[in-house]
Scaffold this motif. Structure first.
Motif, short mmCIF file in Angstrom:
data_model
loop_
_atom_site.label_atom_id
_atom_site.label_comp_id
_atom_site.label_asym_id
_atom_site.label_seq_id
_atom_site.Cartn_x
_atom_site.Cartn_y
_atom_site.Cartn_z
N HIS A 44 0.85 -1.19 0.00
CA HIS A 44 0.00 0.00 0.00
C HIS A 44 0.88 1.24 0.00
N GLU A 45 0.25 2.37 -0.32
CA GLU A 45 0.97 3.64 -0.25
C GLU A 45 -0.02 4.73 0.13
N ILE A 46 0.47 5.66 0.96
CA ILE A 46 -0.33 6.85 1.24
C ILE A 46 0.03 7.85 0.15
N LEU A 47 -0.91 8.12 -0.76
CA LEU A 47 -0.61 8.96 -1.92
C LEU A 47 -0.51 10.42 -1.51
N GLU A 48 -1.36 10.83 -0.65
CA GLU A 48 -1.36 12.19 -0.09
C GLU A 48 -2.14 12.08 1.21
N PRO A 49 -2.10 13.12 2.05
CA PRO A 49 -2.80 12.97 3.34
C PRO A 49 -4.27 12.55 3.15
N GLY A 50 -4.65 11.48 3.77
CA GLY A 50 -6.02 11.00 3.71
C GLY A 50 -6.34 10.11 2.53
N VAL A 51 -5.41 9.90 1.64
CA VAL A 51 -5.69 9.06 0.48
C VAL A 51 -4.69 7.91 0.40
N LEU A 52 -5.22 6.69 0.43
CA LEU A 52 -4.35 5.51 0.36
C LEU A 52 -4.70 4.68 -0.85
N VAL A 53 -3.68 3.97 -1.36
CA VAL A 53 -3.97 2.94 -2.35
C VAL A 53 -3.42 1.62 -1.83
N HIS A 54 -4.23 0.58 -1.93
CA HIS A 54 -3.77 -0.77 -1.62
C HIS A 54 -3.77 -1.55 -2.92
N VAL A 55 -2.67 -2.24 -3.19
CA VAL A 55 -2.51 -2.94 -4.46
C VAL A 55 -2.51 -4.44 -4.19
N GLY A 56 -3.38 -5.14 -4.90
CA GLY A 56 -3.46 -6.58 -4.72
C GLY A 56 -2.41 -7.31 -5.55
N GLU A 57 -2.16 -8.56 -5.18
CA GLU A 57 -1.24 -9.38 -5.99
C GLU A 57 -1.78 -9.51 -7.40
N SER A 58 -3.10 -9.42 -7.53
CA SER A 58 -3.75 -9.51 -8.84
C SER A 58 -3.54 -8.26 -9.69
N GLY A 59 -3.05 -7.20 -9.05
CA GLY A 59 -2.95 -5.91 -9.75
C GLY A 59 -4.15 -5.02 -9.46
N ASP A 60 -5.17 -5.58 -8.84
CA ASP A 60 -6.32 -4.75 -8.45
C ASP A 60 -5.87 -3.65 -7.49
#
Lengths: 382, 86, 441
Positions: A44-60
């Motif tokens: 996962h990564e915190i893209l900016e304050p309050g916004v996260l992205v979680h990346v699945g092994e599937s690429g989702d």
């Protein structure tokens, strides 16, 4: 207002009664991207304050926009959350342990419209309904208790002290420029039904006067043995009391110097109220944490013994909290939690760095553990 | 294995009621542990089952401080009126 | 026009943080207008009166609530907290204003369909004021009258397939972190275990069996996002036994300051801390010094790793928790009342999390602990206090767990060991006459 019955018959409480069914199955409430990738997240990564992205092994990918929420929340507000979740998030939403609200979308192009929508909503008084933030090396939402909105033993208000503290620390809710995350918690009396004893900063309501005794009514509205046994320090004993009019009544007496102002007797006996305008106020604690990261979890320490209740905005309290946050922010190393920083520089330096007075009340004298906190060394800083 | 007293449902319930009635003069609310004295040979888990069954049968009722729960004879004590409930 | 003037609370409408006062005012107005035509079962102006009584508390600096212990739903010893206003004449809408605890779903995910049903019910039969969520984890429905308690419970159980949570001397509503649903650190499925145990122990959750409250919390990893180690009598924290998985290419991306690989998953983006320095920020901060970065290669002496999560938190794209995962059980955490705060103490260093046998290894530990506490715990004594009173060794004895150095931070600093007779060769019965043959009186 006519009473509308569900079909429950008070005369036959067990008829058609359903019990012991537990909570709803969480699987029913997962958004599809969560259900599909559960247990198969890559990073996962915190893209900016309050916004996260979680990346699945599937690429989702799942993008989460976190917003601050009031723990005290109306159904109107929940319905508005539902409107937003219906519009942007296919009808799913989640709450966090710290009273934040998380809106999740399954692609990046859905993030900006969601953010814009959230940021645009304000209450008529001017406050934001859905401030985005609360991630990473910043200050997230405060977990707290009921306070004057609903509790019978609080020494201060909870929602109000939290509101003014979050207003004061708001920049750090929406930014990530602290050395590490800083967790603030609030409990409105020493019973700590919200456990605040391991927080970077804890706001604690505290009574300082033993209960009053409503002798005339005590034996009529309370069972004296229950009031006596409610006391954790055995400060209460039954007593015969002569009222001003000469009548002798059964009541209790309180050994004031043994009272720790917990209010347990008031829970059992409404004739023993302990709330007091001047007696009640705020204790500030600091330096606790629950994470096992780098150093062990640790308890918060009392750093301000008492501040009066200053309704409605508690300026002395927010000022003291700001001083602690600023000193920590300026002094700590990257990744260093507040308690680790205080231990590295030494608590004697913590008080000078935070411009807080050290008083005799801050030296532990409660039971055997007190000894552990005194300095048993010639190593200290002048 | 439960004791004969606990296994005999009616006798067990009577023992609880008798004990509570004997105490009624001084107090009317008790912790679960207080009932262990009535059934010295039984496991807490079994005693709890019997006592909770008595709540279901409307012989006993709960009183909760929020952090702990106590048991008493239904309607006993002065809580109902002091709480403004009938 | 508001029913009560609230000049002090009005001061809490300004400032950026969401104002609960504004929210309550909006709720009072929605109820007054009643555009949905709700047949309110408790006073329509209860939120006005709630604002009124809160304003009075702001004026007095004192609460205006009294506790009520008698109210509840039939047969349950918890889940409802009784509240009465001490100024019912001034604020009749909140004269009786009880709380209901509704057992939240694991991970606190919701469908809006469910939430809207819940809000409709609470507008109809309650104040429309909630806590999302209470400190233990429940959905808190704040404020209704006594006759509505059973009606709400009926609708929850019959129409929503939803039960109440715990209070009093019960198992309290268990709570978990979101776990594997959206976190790559989670070492076990916290929600599955939390949900299973919540259902398995419904009787303990609703019908008081214990000397005092008892809390379970489930953290997927040692970061402890639900703070189980500090606030649950039994804390279940994910961990692993084998090696941290390393992707060396990804490690080097961090070292090269590749923008797609921000340190600490981007948590420090708001301030320029200078370029990422793996020695300063990772290997140098490792509490056991078990890591090295040499010749572009990160090595970990896993046998000396204590799984603090720091390196994984800093480089989540490069380092993953091991594959042989399970959980540690810690016991006895509690807030300071009465004898001082206690952190959870490690009881089981590693246990398998196996849904296929209904988590048998875990429930065995739980039930052994409960049997002991139910038997030996004093009234209102938390598990942590019983452990202090009877000793950690006793806890090991009742759970049948062998003592090991992992159980202690360091061994005892006094020699006052209370030996049991059967631990000493020959026992304690001795023949003083025999002794006197060699030692004159």
């Amino acid at each position: 207002m006519a009473f509308i019955s569900t079909g429950y018959d008070p005369g036959k409480p067990m008829e058609n009664r359903i019990t012991d069914i537990g909570p709803r199955d969480y699987n029913e409430f997962y958004p599809p991207v969560i259900a599909n990738n559960k247990g198969k997240w890559s990073h996962h990564e915190i893209l900016e304050p309050g916004v996260l992205v979680h990346v699945g092994e599937s690429g989702d990918e799942v993008y989460t926009v976190r917003v601050g929420g009031c723990r005290l929340m109306s159904t109107s507000h929940i319905n508005e959350i539902c409107d937003i979740a219906d519009k942007h998030c296919d009808g799913y939403v989640r709450f966090t342990t710290r009273n934040n609200i998380e809106f999740m979308v399954d692609s990046k192009d859905k993030v900006e419209p969601l953010k814009n929508d959230l940021a645009s909503r304000k209450f008529p008084g001017g406050s934001l309904k859905f401030p985005i933030g609360g991630t990473g090396a910043g200050i997230t939402n405060i977990v707290h208790t009921q306070g004057w909105i609903h509790c019978h033993t609080p020494a201060t208000d909870a929602s109000g002290t939290v509101k003014v503290t979050m207003d004061a620390l708001f920049d750090d809710f929406q930014q990530m420029k602290m050395p590490a995350q800083l967790r603030v918690s609030m409990a409105c009396c020493l019973n700590m039904c919200g456990a605040v004893h391991c927080s970077d900063i804890a706001i604690l309501g505290y009574h300082r006067k033993p209960p009053m005794l409503d002798h005339e009514y005590l034996d009529k509205v309370c069972e004296i043995p229950l009031a006596v046994s409610a006391c954790p320090t055995a400060a209460i004993k039954p007593a015969k009391v002569t009222l001003p009019n000469g009548t002798e009544v059964k009541s209790v007496e309180v050994k004031s110097e043994r009272c720790m102002y917990c209010g347990n007797c008031y829970t059992m006996c409404p004739s023993m109220p302990l709330a007091d305008t001047e007696g009640d106020g705020i204790v500030l604690m600091a330096g606790g944490k629950v994470s096992n990261r780098i150093s062990d979890p640790k308890f918060s320490k009392v750093v301000v013994a008492f501040l009066p209740n200053e309704m409605p905005r508690w300026p002395s309290m927010t000022e003291a909290i700001k001083k602690i946050v600023n000193a920590y922010s300026n002094g700590a190393n990257k990744y260093e939690r507040l308690g680790d920083w205080a231990e590295r520089i030494g608590w004697e330096k913590f008080f000078s760095a935070c411009e807080l007075d050290f008083t005799h009340h801050l030296i532990d004298d409660f039971r055997q553990q007190a000894y552990m906190s005194w300095r048993q060394s010639t190593q200290f800083k002048f | 294995m439960s004791s004969d007293l606990l296994n005999d449902k009616e006798a067990a319930q009577k023992a609880v009621v008798d004990w509570l009635e004997k105490k009624a003069g001084s107090k009317t609310k008790f912790y679960i542990k207080d009932f262990y004295k009535i059934f010295p040979d039984d496991k807490p888990r079994e005693i709890k089952k019997v006592v909770n069954k008595m709540v279901e049968n409307e012989i006993l009722e709960f009183w909760s401080s929020g952090s702990t729960t106590m048991y008493g004879l239904k309607g006993a004590g002065i809580q109902h009126s002091s709480e403004g409930e009938e | 026009m508001a029913k009560h003037e609230t000049p002090l609370l009005d001061e809490l409408e300004s400032g950026p943080w969401p104002s609960f006062v504004s929210d309550l005012k909006q709720q009072a107005e929605v109820r007054a207008k009643n555009e949905k035509g709700v047949e309110f079962q408790i006073p329509q102006d209860c939120v006005d009166d709630l604002l009124g009584v809160l304003e009075l508390s702001y004026k007095h600096g004192r609460t205006h609530w009294k506790h009520g212990g008698i109210v509840g739903v039939f047969g349950y010893g918890g889940g409802v907290i009784g509240r009465y206003c001490d100024q019912p004449k001034l604020f009749p809408g909140v004269e009786h204003f009880h709380t209901m605890r509704v057992n939240q779903p694991c991970g606190k995910y919701y469908s809006t369909e469910y939430l809207r049903k819940l809000t409709d019910l609470w507008d109809f039969r309650g104040s429309g004021v909630t806590n999302m969520h209470g400190a233990t984890g429940d959905i808190i429905l704040l404020g209704t009258t006594t006759p509505q308690l059973e009606e709400v419970f009926w609708t929850l159980t019959h129409d929503f397939n939803q039960d109440l949570g715990g209070s009093g001397s019960n198992l309290r509503t268990p709570a978990d972190c979101l776990g594997q649903s959206r976190c790559e650190y989670a070492c076990y499925d916290t929600s599955a275990l939390c949900h299973f145990l919540t259902n398995e122990y419904q009787d303990e959750l609703h019908r008081p069996a214990f000397p005092y409250k008892f809390k379970f919390k489930f953290d997927g990893c040692p970061n402890c996002c639900v703070a189980s180690i500090a606030r649950s009598d039994m804390s279940f924290i994910g961990t692993w036994k084998d090696d941290i998985r390393i992707d060396q290419d990804a490690v080097n991306k961090y070292v090269e300051n590749d923008p797609a690989y921000p340190a600490n998953a981007g948590a420090h983006k708001g301030k320029d801390w200078g370029p990422f320095d793996i020695e300063k920020e990772v290997t140098g901060l490792c509490p056991t010094g078990c890591m090295k970065f040499e010749n572009k290669k990160l090595t970990i002496d896993n046998a000396n790793c204590t799984r603090c999560m720091h390196c994984i938190n800093v480089m989540p794209r490069a380092l993953k928790v091991g594959k042989e995962t399970g959980l540690s059980i810690l016991c006895g955490a509690k807030a300071p009342i009465l004898d001082g705060a206690q952190m959870g103490s490690l009881l089981v260093p590693f246990i398998e999390v196996n849904p296929d046998n209904d988590y048998e290894e875990i429930t065995e530990v739980i039930e052994n602990v409960w049997d002991w506490w139910m038997e030996e715990g004093k009234n209102r004594e938390r598990l942590g206090e019983l452990i202090m009173r009877q000793g950690f060794q006793k806890l090991l004895e009742v759970t049948g767990i062998e003592a090991m150095p992992q159980h202690v931070a360091y061994p005892r600093t006094n020699p006052y060991i209370f030996w049991k007779e059967d631990e000493v060769t020959g026992g304690w019965e001795r023949d003083v006459e025999e002794y006197r043959k060699h030692h004159l009186r």
